[in-house]
Design a protein around this motif. Structure first.
Motif, PDB file in Angstrom:
ATOM      1  N   TYR A 191       0.833  -1.200   0.000  1.00 16.69           N
ATOM      2  CA  TYR A 191       0.000   0.000   0.000  1.00 16.69           C
ATOM      3  C   TYR A 191       0.869   1.252   0.000  1.00 16.69           C
ATOM      4  O   TYR A 191       0.603   2.217  -0.727  1.00 16.69           O
ATOM      5  CB  TYR A 191      -0.878  -0.033   1.250  1.00 16.69           C
ATOM      6  CG  TYR A 191      -2.142   0.782   1.147  1.00 16.69           C
ATOM      7  CD1 TYR A 191      -3.128   0.470   0.219  1.00 16.69           C
ATOM      8  CD2 TYR A 191      -2.368   1.860   2.008  1.00 16.69           C
ATOM      9  CE1 TYR A 191      -4.299   1.194   0.144  1.00 16.69           C
ATOM     10  CE2 TYR A 191      -3.530   2.603   1.936  1.00 16.69           C
ATOM     11  CZ  TYR A 191      -4.499   2.265   1.007  1.00 16.69           C
ATOM     12  OH  TYR A 191      -5.655   2.989   0.931  1.00 16.69           O
ATOM     13  N   ASN A 208      -1.944   5.546   6.691  1.00 16.24           N
ATOM     14  CA  ASN A 208      -3.164   4.780   6.964  1.00 16.24           C
ATOM     15  C   ASN A 208      -4.257   5.680   7.510  1.00 16.24           C
ATOM     16  O   ASN A 208      -5.438   5.535   7.174  1.00 16.24           O
ATOM     17  CB  ASN A 208      -2.872   3.649   7.952  1.00 16.24           C
ATOM     18  CG  ASN A 208      -2.003   2.566   7.336  1.00 16.24           C
ATOM     19  OD1 ASN A 208      -2.035   2.364   6.122  1.00 16.24           O
ATOM     20  ND2 ASN A 208      -1.227   1.872   8.163  1.00 16.24           N
ATOM     21  N   MET A 267      -7.036   4.094  -2.593  1.00 15.26           N
ATOM     22  CA  MET A 267      -5.880   4.334  -3.448  1.00 15.26           C
ATOM     23  C   MET A 267      -6.277   4.457  -4.919  1.00 15.26           C
ATOM     24  O   MET A 267      -5.669   5.218  -5.679  1.00 15.26           O
ATOM     25  CB  MET A 267      -4.856   3.209  -3.283  1.00 15.26           C
ATOM     26  CG  MET A 267      -3.452   3.592  -3.712  1.00 15.26           C
ATOM     27  SD  MET A 267      -2.757   4.924  -2.676  1.00 15.26           S
ATOM     28  CE  MET A 267      -2.433   4.027  -1.151  1.00 15.26           C
TER      29      MET A 267
END
Length: 651
Positions: free
Chosen positions: A75, A109, A155
């Motif tokens: 990520y 995050n 994303m």
């Protein structure tokens, strides 16, 4: 180079060592080529399972990729890749300590898992940029390209928002780093940028007066505009007669299909040939090489055509010529003093057919339903005349400066002057439409440009799977596809096609393809009947077959040229001198396409798509597939542009 790009380059190196293409390895491993391509370009990490399959297959040591199986690392790397695209330079946390690294990941995050208002998300994003040493983002930029696009929902949304920004930025900036720096400088800079992207209001065009200043010169008189002043033609009568008598003597003595330098020197002394060479140059003959040149190898038909073209004019003809030239000169005064100049037509006119085809194209375009109501001012070179080369060059330069858009009319071969005109327009940052003719015959469902869109595999399937085609290259496959259509055409359809395309395809010059003298004579009679709007005499099957060959040859030439204009022609991309932006041409294949592009350019609203490969970002106009903007991914080149170009101003 970021971690992902390093790994991507390593994977590419290992694949190439195995001598496998992206398509081959994707098929073997059960994935899409785009997955391999994006991975090798360092743009996207494959899903964990596929990542492991690819790396194990290519024997990539686990130390380089095993950590990417961790969703958190994956990520983060994906975020860094997208952020690099946004700011126009590589970003990474590699220079931070392990503790700082972990805190940064926690903050990321949080960024994608918050329900804050615009102010909170804006502050958190700018705070996170500090970890990467990236200049803070402005409020107006953030709102327009990120927050209003829900960029921090996930994303995928972040990536889509950044691509939307890039599609806009590539239109105005030479690098994305320059774009990010300028657009996050202050609100005024950002708003000035958005104004360049706004749709134009066409009501000022509708409100203009009709432009009725140009005197229409009919097609049959246009060839007179290829001459010097009628008065000078009269003064040259004796010299023209001497040259014409010489050309007639050549035809009488050497009335074969070809006349070479060797055959001439066997019949005439060097002094005579030298004098006739001088007259050829003086009267700007279409015979390219002089009689004494070793390259002289001319079809007898061209000599006969020059007899008609260069012959002394009767008094009645001179009167008509002067009247035509006077009208065209009056038109020129109106072009020079026009209140606006929206469109410039770049072309070269070497023969009668060029004058007629250019004029017909311009008139048809201006009378198109999408264009006629706009009351455009346009420079039609077939309706203008002046007897001075220097003045002609100055006029062209002025029109290029004034005109908002240039249309470059591609012909079977083009001149340096015409190429230069298009280059000047592109260098000024103006759009250039290149019109390349195509062969369309509805009765046999033939559209050569549609066939040319097919790739090699599609063409092979289209013409039929046959061993005879195994060794064919792309050009041969395309030729076979067009030929199959032409073979289905009746004689009447072929004749109608010649009537339609004789001028645009310059079919007179194609006489050199015919081998038999009696067919050559028949072809000349046939074309003259068409040019003079006379009743067509029935033609032989032998000539029909030659015409098919001629149509095929010219058609394939234009299709190859259209592809060259899109891909490799020097005009394909030119640097806008004021900004360093690469400005590309729009390649149109029909009158309808030209009208659509012209209208879209005037409105400033085009259907564009951003494409990215290993070397470049490309902004593509969808309907034509034309690349109109490019930003290079070469890092040193980008640094150089950032150093030597400022936004909107050359150093």
């Amino acid at each position: 180079m970021t971690e992902l790009k390093q790994l991507g380059h390593f994977v590419k190196h290992l694949r190439e060592n195995k001598k496998e293409s992206q398509i081959e390895i994707a098929k073997r491993l059960g994935t899409n080529r785009s997955v391999i391509a994006h991975f090798e370009q360092g743009e996207r990490v494959p899903k964990p399972a596929m990542l492991a399959i690819i790396c194990n297959d290519l024997k990539v040591p686990e130390i380089f990729w095993i950590h990417l199986i961790d969703p958190n690392n994956n990520y983060r790397i994906e975020f860094e890749t997208i952020l690099s695209e946004l700011v126009g330079s590589q970003v990474s946390l590699e220079s931070l300590s392990s503790i700082e690294h972990e805190e940064a990941k926690k903050h990321m995050n949080l960024l994608f898992n918050q329900n804050g208002n615009e102010e909170q998300v804006f502050d958190n994003f700018n705070r996170y940029l500090i970890f990467y040493g990236v200049k803070k983002i402005s409020k107006v930029f953030f709102k327009y390209y990120l927050f209003d696009k829900n960029a921090f929902t996930n994303m995928e949304h972040f990536n889509t928002a950044v691509q939307t920004y890039q599609k806009d930025a590539i239109r105005v900036f030479s690098t994305f780093a320059l774009a990010y720096g300028e657009l996050n400088k202050d609100k005024q800079s950002f708003n000035d940028f958005l104004k360049q992207l706004e749709t134009n209001d066409l009501s000022p065009y509708f409100g203009r007066n009709k432009w009725n200043s140009i005197i229409t010169i009919e097609d049959k008189l246009l060839p007179y505009l290829g001459y010097i002043a009628a008065g000078k033609v009269a003064e040259e009568e004796k010299e023209r007669k001497r040259l014409i008598d010489f050309l007639k003597d050549i035809v009488n003595k050497l009335g074969t299909r070809k006349v070479s330098q060797h055959t001439l020197q066997a019949q005439y002394d060097k002094k005579t040939l030298n004098k006739m060479d001088t007259l050829l140059r003086k009267f700007e003959s279409k015979i390219e090489h002089g009689f004494l040149s070793s390259l002289f190898d001319v079809d007898i038909g061209l000599i006969e055509a020059e007899i008609s073209n260069l012959a002394p004019k009767a008094k009645a003809d001179l009167i008509v010529m002067k009247d035509t030239q006077d009208k065209a000169f009056a038109n020129l005064t109106n072009y020079l003093t026009a209140d606006y100049m929206d469109l410039y037509i770049a072309t070269s006119m070497r023969n009668d057919g060029d004058f007629i085809s250019v004029n017909n194209f311009v008139n048809s375009l201006m009378q198109h339903s999408k264009i006629e109501k706009l009351n455009l001012r346009y420079f039609n070179p077939t309706q203008s005349w002046i007897d001075d080369r220097i003045a002609k060059g100055l006029i062209e330069a002025l029109m290029l400066k004034r005109a908002s858009i240039t249309i470059y009319m591609a012909q079977k071969s083009d001149t340096f002057g015409k190429d230069s005109e298009a280059s000047v327009a592109l260098g000024q940052g103006k759009p250039v439409i290149v019109y390349v003719p195509k062969l369309t015959i509805s009765e046999i469902n033939l559209d050569s440009s549609e066939l040319a869109r097919m790739n090699e595999a599609e063409l092979r399937k289209y013409i039929g799977e046959d061993e005879d085609y195994e060794e064919y290259d792309y050009r041969a496959l395309l030729s076979e596809a067009v030929k199959n259509h032409l073979d289905k055409a009746s004689d009447d359809i072929i004749i109608a096609s010649v009537i339609q395309y004789w001028a645009e395809f310059d079919l007179e010059s194609e006489i050199v393809r015919i081998k038999e003298d009696h067919v050559i004579s028949e072809y000349r009679v046939f074309l003259n009947e068409i040019k003079n709007n006379e009743e067509i005499t029935p033609i032989s099957k032998e000539l029909i077959e030659y015409i098919k060959i001629i149509l095929l040859s010219v058609t394939i030439n234009y299709e190859i040229r259209a592809n060259i204009f899109k891909e490799v022609h020097p005009l394909a991309l030119q640097v806008i001198l004021s900004s360093g932006v690469l400005n590309g041409i729009l390649v149109a294949r029909s009158l309808e396409s030209c009208a659509d592009l012209l209208q879209s350019l005037l409105i400033n609203k085009m259907d564009l798509e951003l494409k990215s490969d290993e070397n470049n970002y490309k902004l593509v106009e969808k309907s034509t597939g034309s690349v109109i903007r490019v930003i290079s991914k070469n890092i040193l080149l980008s640094y150089s542009f950032e150093q030597f170009y400022q936004y909107g101003k050359a150093e």
